[in-house]
Design a protein around this motif. Structure first.
Motif, PDB file in Angstrom:
ATOM      1  N   LEU A 119      -2.217   5.777  12.653  1.00  0.00           N
ATOM      2  CA  LEU A 119      -3.251   5.190  11.786  1.00  0.00           C
ATOM      3  C   LEU A 119      -2.700   4.118  10.834  1.00  0.00           C
ATOM      4  CD1 LEU A 119      -5.600   8.190  10.972  1.00  0.00           C
ATOM      5  CD2 LEU A 119      -5.943   6.319  12.585  1.00  0.00           C
ATOM      6  N   PRO A 120      -1.519   4.270  10.231  1.00  0.00           N
ATOM      7  CA  PRO A 120      -0.987   3.169   9.412  1.00  0.00           C
ATOM      8  C   PRO A 120      -0.750   1.887  10.222  1.00  0.00           C
ATOM      9  CG  PRO A 120       0.163   5.199   8.895  1.00  0.00           C
ATOM     10  CD  PRO A 120      -0.701   5.476  10.085  1.00  0.00           C
ATOM     11  N   VAL A 121      -0.379   2.031  11.485  1.00  0.00           N
ATOM     12  CA  VAL A 121      -0.197   0.855  12.349  1.00  0.00           C
ATOM     13  C   VAL A 121      -1.540   0.163  12.541  1.00  0.00           C
ATOM     14  CG1 VAL A 121       0.514   0.072  14.640  1.00  0.00           C
ATOM     15  CG2 VAL A 121       1.767   1.920  13.507  1.00  0.00           C
ATOM     16  N   LEU A 122      -2.577   0.955  12.770  1.00  0.00           N
ATOM     17  CA  LEU A 122      -3.927   0.404  12.925  1.00  0.00           C
ATOM     18  C   LEU A 122      -4.361  -0.322  11.650  1.00  0.00           C
ATOM     19  CD1 LEU A 122      -6.312   0.303  14.916  1.00  0.00           C
ATOM     20  CD2 LEU A 122      -7.147   2.395  13.863  1.00  0.00           C
ATOM     21  N   PHE A 141      -2.646  -3.675  11.497  1.00  0.00           N
ATOM     22  CA  PHE A 141      -3.288  -4.620  12.411  1.00  0.00           C
ATOM     23  C   PHE A 141      -4.544  -5.196  11.768  1.00  0.00           C
ATOM     24  CE2 PHE A 141      -1.050  -3.166  16.333  1.00  0.00           C
ATOM     25  CZ  PHE A 141      -0.821  -4.407  16.889  1.00  0.00           C
ATOM     26  N   GLU A 142      -5.366  -4.329  11.178  1.00  0.00           N
ATOM     27  CA  GLU A 142      -6.608  -4.801  10.561  1.00  0.00           C
ATOM     28  C   GLU A 142      -6.328  -5.769   9.408  1.00  0.00           C
ATOM     29  OE1 GLU A 142      -8.597  -1.134   9.631  1.00  0.00           O
ATOM     30  OE2 GLU A 142      -9.357  -0.909  11.681  1.00  0.00           O
ATOM     31  N   LEU A 202      -2.569 -14.891  16.334  1.00  0.00           N
ATOM     32  CA  LEU A 202      -3.638 -14.012  15.853  1.00  0.00           C
ATOM     33  C   LEU A 202      -4.514 -13.531  17.014  1.00  0.00           C
ATOM     34  CD1 LEU A 202      -4.128 -13.044  13.030  1.00  0.00           C
ATOM     35  CD2 LEU A 202      -5.833 -14.802  12.727  1.00  0.00           C
ATOM     36  N   GLN A 203      -4.764 -14.413  17.991  1.00  0.00           N
ATOM     37  CA  GLN A 203      -5.539 -14.012  19.164  1.00  0.00           C
ATOM     38  C   GLN A 203      -4.793 -12.942  19.966  1.00  0.00           C
ATOM     39  OE1 GLN A 203      -6.220 -17.686  21.236  1.00  0.00           O
ATOM     40  NE2 GLN A 203      -8.214 -18.023  20.248  1.00  0.00           N
ATOM     41  N   GLY A 204      -3.508 -13.113  20.112  1.00  0.00           N
ATOM     42  CA  GLY A 204      -2.679 -12.106  20.803  1.00  0.00           C
ATOM     43  C   GLY A 204      -2.719 -10.775  20.061  1.00  0.00           C
ATOM     44  N   MET A 205      -2.623 -10.822  18.741  1.00  0.00           N
ATOM     45  CA  MET A 205      -2.687  -9.600  17.941  1.00  0.00           C
ATOM     46  C   MET A 205      -4.061  -8.936  18.074  1.00  0.00           C
ATOM     47  SD  MET A 205      -0.583 -10.401  14.438  1.00  0.00           S
ATOM     48  CE  MET A 205      -1.149  -8.908  13.689  1.00  0.00           C
ATOM     49  N   GLU A 206      -5.093  -9.761  18.137  1.00  0.00           N
ATOM     50  CA  GLU A 206      -6.445  -9.218  18.265  1.00  0.00           C
ATOM     51  C   GLU A 206      -6.615  -8.512  19.613  1.00  0.00           C
ATOM     52  OE1 GLU A 206     -11.025 -10.814  18.023  1.00  0.00           O
ATOM     53  OE2 GLU A 206      -9.464 -11.933  16.964  1.00  0.00           O
ATOM     54  N   MET A 207      -6.025  -9.069  20.675  1.00  0.00           N
ATOM     55  CA  MET A 207      -6.087  -8.427  21.979  1.00  0.00           C
ATOM     56  C   MET A 207      -5.348  -7.082  21.954  1.00  0.00           C
ATOM     57  SD  MET A 207      -5.629 -11.803  24.421  1.00  0.00           S
ATOM     58  CE  MET A 207      -4.745 -10.920  25.630  1.00  0.00           C
ATOM     59  N   VAL A 208      -4.190  -7.046  21.331  1.00  0.00           N
ATOM     60  CA  VAL A 208      -3.431  -5.794  21.220  1.00  0.00           C
ATOM     61  C   VAL A 208      -4.225  -4.787  20.381  1.00  0.00           C
ATOM     62  CG1 VAL A 208      -1.325  -4.745  20.294  1.00  0.00           C
ATOM     63  CG2 VAL A 208      -1.203  -6.923  21.515  1.00  0.00           C
ATOM     64  N   TYR A 209      -4.833  -5.271  19.312  1.00  0.00           N
ATOM     65  CA  TYR A 209      -5.636  -4.399  18.432  1.00  0.00           C
ATOM     66  C   TYR A 209      -6.797  -3.776  19.203  1.00  0.00           C
ATOM     67  CZ  TYR A 209      -8.995  -3.081  14.810  1.00  0.00           C
ATOM     68  OH  TYR A 209      -9.902  -2.400  14.040  1.00  0.00           O
ATOM     69  N   LEU A 211     -12.177   1.322   0.752  1.00  0.00           N
ATOM     70  CA  LEU A 211     -10.850   0.820   0.422  1.00  0.00           C
ATOM     71  C   LEU A 211      -9.842   1.100   1.541  1.00  0.00           C
ATOM     72  CD1 LEU A 211     -10.897   2.011  -3.278  1.00  0.00           C
ATOM     73  CD2 LEU A 211     -11.499  -0.243  -2.386  1.00  0.00           C
ATOM     74  N   GLN A 212     -10.040   2.202   2.264  1.00  0.00           N
ATOM     75  CA  GLN A 212      -9.224   2.515   3.432  1.00  0.00           C
ATOM     76  C   GLN A 212     -10.099   3.278   4.422  1.00  0.00           C
ATOM     77  OE1 GLN A 212      -6.094   5.485   3.045  1.00  0.00           O
ATOM     78  NE2 GLN A 212      -4.755   4.248   4.349  1.00  0.00           N
ATOM     79  N   LYS A 213     -10.039   2.865   5.690  1.00  0.00           N
ATOM     80  CA  LYS A 213     -10.868   3.506   6.710  1.00  0.00           C
ATOM     81  C   LYS A 213     -10.449   4.954   6.925  1.00  0.00           C
ATOM     82  CE  LYS A 213     -12.745   0.206   9.935  1.00  0.00           C
ATOM     83  NZ  LYS A 213     -12.703  -0.347  11.280  1.00  0.00           N
ATOM     84  N   GLY A 214     -11.465   5.774   7.191  1.00  0.00           N
ATOM     85  CA  GLY A 214     -11.221   7.158   7.559  1.00  0.00           C
ATOM     86  C   GLY A 214     -11.544   7.350   9.021  1.00  0.00           C
TER      87      GLY A 214
END
Length: 190
Positions: free
Chosen positions: A93-96, A99-100, A116-123, A170-173
């Protein structure tokens, strides 16, 4: 009356009378002995029946305990299978989150846009993999505050929003199937 009349009951000599009472005493003793034996047999039967009842009760309790153990073991195994990915997801989850945050950057150069497009594809691939395991984000903004899935870290007053509703996340759950693995950190309206 020359003949003497014999009495109706014959008198027995003294020796015979004694032996007769001894015989009666022996019969009485024998009768008493059989009664005692019958009572002893009945008490033995009662004891055996009592022991049998206790053994049956122990058997039934042991069987019920075993059935409960087997049911608990099955439930534990099913829960372990259902939530097998929880530890890995919790660590990812911290990695996610990172990424966000990285995807929120506005690129200024073409090189940055392609990265950024490459990161978005990985995300997106990462999110799809998590969703296939049953991970879902908790909806927050505009929803009523729920302490089971939200963690209030700030409060604010906004007259346009409902009281006790979430103003900002403030942080996704996230939830894994039906279990909250990380509550959302939110700002709540007073």
């Amino acid at each position: 009356m020359a003949e003497e009349q014999k009495p109706l009951t014959e008198e027995k000599p003294a020796d015979e009378a004694v032996s007769s009472t001894e015989e009666q005493g022996t019969v009485e003793v024998e009768v008493d002995q059989t009664i005692i034996e019958e009572v002893e047999e009945e008490s033995k039967e009662e004891q055996l029946q009592k022991q049998l009842d206790e053994a049956e009760e122990r058997y039934l309790r042991l069987r019920a305990d075993f059935d409960n153990f087997r049911r608990r073991a099955n439930l534990d195994r099913e829960a372990q299978e259902k939530y097998r990915a929880q530890k890995l997801v919790t660590e990812l989850l911290p990695v996610l989150d990172n990424f966000e945050r990285a995807l929120q950057i506005t690129p200024e150069h073409e090189e940055t846009k392609s990265v950024l497009q490459g990161m978005e594809m990985v995300y997106k691939t990462f999110v799809t993999a998590l969703e296939s395991e049953g991970v879902k984000p908790i909806e927050t903004v505009g929803k009523p505050f729920d302490p089971n899935v939200h963690q209030a870290v700030m409060t604010d007053s906004d007259e346009s929003a409902e009281p006790n509703s979430v103003l900002a996340e403030l942080q996704k759950g996230y939830t894994l199937k039906d279990r909250v693995i990380r509550p959302s950190m939110v700002k709540v309206n007073q």
